[in-house]
Scaffold this active site. Structure first.
Site, PDB file in Angstrom:
ATOM      1  N   ASP A  16      50.206 -46.207   8.294  1.00  0.00           N
ATOM      2  CA  ASP A  16      51.481 -46.347   7.570  1.00  0.00           C
ATOM      3  C   ASP A  16      51.259 -47.159   6.294  1.00  0.00           C
ATOM      4  O   ASP A  16      51.776 -46.844   5.223  1.00  0.00           O
ATOM      5  CB  ASP A  16      52.519 -47.093   8.404  1.00  0.00           C
ATOM      6  CG  ASP A  16      52.807 -46.457   9.745  1.00  0.00           C
ATOM      7  OD1 ASP A  16      51.970 -46.592  10.662  1.00  0.00           O
ATOM      8  OD2 ASP A  16      53.863 -45.817   9.873  1.00  0.00           O
ATOM      9  N   ASN A  41      54.263 -48.745  16.572  1.00  0.00           N
ATOM     10  CA  ASN A  41      52.887 -49.190  16.841  1.00  0.00           C
ATOM     11  C   ASN A  41      52.868 -50.598  17.433  1.00  0.00           C
ATOM     12  O   ASN A  41      52.053 -50.904  18.312  1.00  0.00           O
ATOM     13  CB  ASN A  41      52.082 -49.171  15.540  1.00  0.00           C
ATOM     14  CG  ASN A  41      51.692 -47.767  15.134  1.00  0.00           C
ATOM     15  OD1 ASN A  41      51.327 -46.946  15.978  1.00  0.00           O
ATOM     16  ND2 ASN A  41      51.816 -47.462  13.850  1.00  0.00           N
ATOM     17  N   THR A 127      57.321 -42.088   9.155  1.00  0.00           N
ATOM     18  CA  THR A 127      55.941 -42.031   9.653  1.00  0.00           C
ATOM     19  C   THR A 127      55.777 -42.837  10.943  1.00  0.00           C
ATOM     20  O   THR A 127      54.658 -43.218  11.311  1.00  0.00           O
ATOM     21  CB  THR A 127      54.954 -42.575   8.595  1.00  0.00           C
ATOM     22  OG1 THR A 127      55.251 -43.970   8.371  1.00  0.00           O
ATOM     23  CG2 THR A 127      55.041 -41.806   7.294  1.00  0.00           C
ATOM     24  N   HIS A 243      46.621 -40.356   9.597  1.00  0.00           N
ATOM     25  CA  HIS A 243      47.853 -39.600   9.838  1.00  0.00           C
ATOM     26  C   HIS A 243      48.891 -39.734   8.706  1.00  0.00           C
ATOM     27  O   HIS A 243      49.221 -38.756   8.046  1.00  0.00           O
ATOM     28  CB  HIS A 243      48.523 -40.088  11.135  1.00  0.00           C
ATOM     29  CG  HIS A 243      47.638 -40.100  12.333  1.00  0.00           C
ATOM     30  ND1 HIS A 243      47.241 -38.961  13.012  1.00  0.00           N
ATOM     31  CD2 HIS A 243      47.075 -41.136  13.002  1.00  0.00           C
ATOM     32  CE1 HIS A 243      46.485 -39.294  14.039  1.00  0.00           C
ATOM     33  NE2 HIS A 243      46.367 -40.600  14.062  1.00  0.00           N
TER      34      HIS A 243
HETATM   35  O1  RIB Z   1      50.279 -40.380  16.386  1.00  0.00           O
HETATM   36  C1  RIB Z   1      50.020 -41.005  15.157  1.00  0.00           C
HETATM   37  C2  RIB Z   1      51.232 -41.716  14.661  1.00  0.00           C
HETATM   38  O2  RIB Z   1      51.618 -42.749  15.563  1.00  0.00           O
HETATM   39  C3  RIB Z   1      50.996 -42.439  13.322  1.00  0.00           C
HETATM   40  O3  RIB Z   1      52.183 -42.486  12.597  1.00  0.00           O
HETATM   41  C4  RIB Z   1      50.607 -43.818  13.743  1.00  0.00           C
HETATM   42  O4  RIB Z   1      50.889 -44.804  12.742  1.00  0.00           O
HETATM   43  C5  RIB Z   1      51.514 -44.009  14.925  1.00  0.00           C
HETATM   44  O5  RIB Z   1      52.793 -44.406  14.432  1.00  0.00           O
HETATM   45 CA    CA Z   2      53.079 -44.650  11.898  1.00  0.00          CA
END
Ligand code: RIB
Ligand code: CA
Length: 315
Positions: A16, A41, A127, A243
């Protein structure tokens, strides 16, 4: 694409954080109206702190930062310290940020901003778990016409789940919010694990970023150095899937990506497959094509873009 007015909703998380840097490096294309934090997270008190710390590092103490929901709409919170470390952004020095936290709740900020906006004028970039965005839509469906599009990091089809056998983390944490968001009827582009697993933070790519030699690049290299250890061991490859920056990269350079409009439905009942994103890629049902599901990316082109933009912090 014309300059987009965006709100980034996130749960830093090293990936992120890099998405935030990429967005902040791109003022010609993106106007960041605000950054909202959500529990994911790591718990909310850390994700909001981490957003503010990234604003400090990038020299953007002017961007308004808001704290949102501290738990999913229905289920208990799941967190991912095993991937991101106890701070959520292990790999960078933790200090008390100077960027202030706004008093207003993130959901109220998003509703108020959308209500004041023109139709189809604000892009939402979530995100993390979709709790904030799902709550906005649930509480204030009148704002939907103001949303230009949503560019989401979430879901998985060919890659399977990364936090359960069948679910990607962001969707699994809050499947009920995800169900609301994917059913909202506004244009959605979703970057799931199928594409994010193609942008691995290999040592050569991270070293190229570190060589830029500015504080943002150094913070990025430090965070990715930590972030890759869990996934590289789990998947047996060099580097970790980067990601969340895929969402911002798509806004900046959509030509790097390929997608397909299809139906994405979220499992919200079965404990075995909770949070699974059932994607009708071959259109075998009559379900509405509610998502542009991104399947592939020019990974070298993605890292060229990211490296060039992070280099701008040294100008
Ligand atoms: O699965 C990956 C996602 O989960 C990403 O956005 C990572 O930061 C977590 O939030
Ligand atoms: Ca994330």
């Amino acid at each position: 694409m014309s300059r987009q007015r965006i709100i980034i909703d996130c749960d830093p998380g090293q990936d992120d954080a890099v998405a935030l840097f990429l967005a902040m490096a791109s003022p010609a294309e993106l106007e960041i109206l605000g950054i909202t934090a959500v529990a994911g997270n790591v718990p909310l008190e850390l994700t909001q702190r981490n957003v503010r710390l990234m604003c400090d590092i990038a020299g953007h103490v002017d961007i308004p930062v808001f704290a949102g929901c501290d738990r999913p709409m229905v289920r208990d919170l799941l967190t991912a310290e095993k991937v991101h470390g106890k701070t959520g952004i292990d790999g960078v020095e933790i200090v008390e940020p100077t960027t202030p936290l706004q008093e207003q709740h993130a959901v109220d900020f998003i509703v108020e901003t959308l209500r004041a906006a023109e139709d189809e004028s604000v892009t939402l970039v979530p995100t993390g778990p979709l709790t904030n965005i799902g709550t906005v839509i649930d509480r204030a469906p009148d704002v939907l016409p103001k949303i230009r599009q949503l560019v989401i990091m979430g879901g998985a089809m060919r890659e399977g789940g990364n936090y359960s056998p069948s679910a990607e983390f962001n969707i699994l944490v809050d499947p009920h919010a995800a169900d609301i968001v994917f059913g909202c009827g506004r244009p959605i582009t979703s970057m799931g694990l199928d594409v994010t697993h193609q942008v691995l933070s290999t040592r050569a790519r991270v070293e190229r970023i570190r060589q830029l030699g500015n504080p943002v690049a150094e913070a990025t290299a430090g965070m990715l150095g930590f972030f890759e250890r869990h996934d590289s061991k789990k998947y047996g490859v060099e580097g970790a899937p980067l990601h969340d920056p895929c969402t911002i990269a798509w806004l900046l350079a959509p030509q790097l990506f390929e997608g397909r409009f299809c139906n994405l439905s979220v499992e919200t009942r079965s404990e075995l497959t909770m949070g699974h994103t059932a994607i009708d890629f071959w259109h075998v049902t009559e379900r509405p094509h509610n998502v542009n599901w991104i399947c592939s990316v020019d990974a070298d082109g993605f890292y060229d873009l990211l490296t060039e933009r992070l280099g701008r912090f040294g100008d």
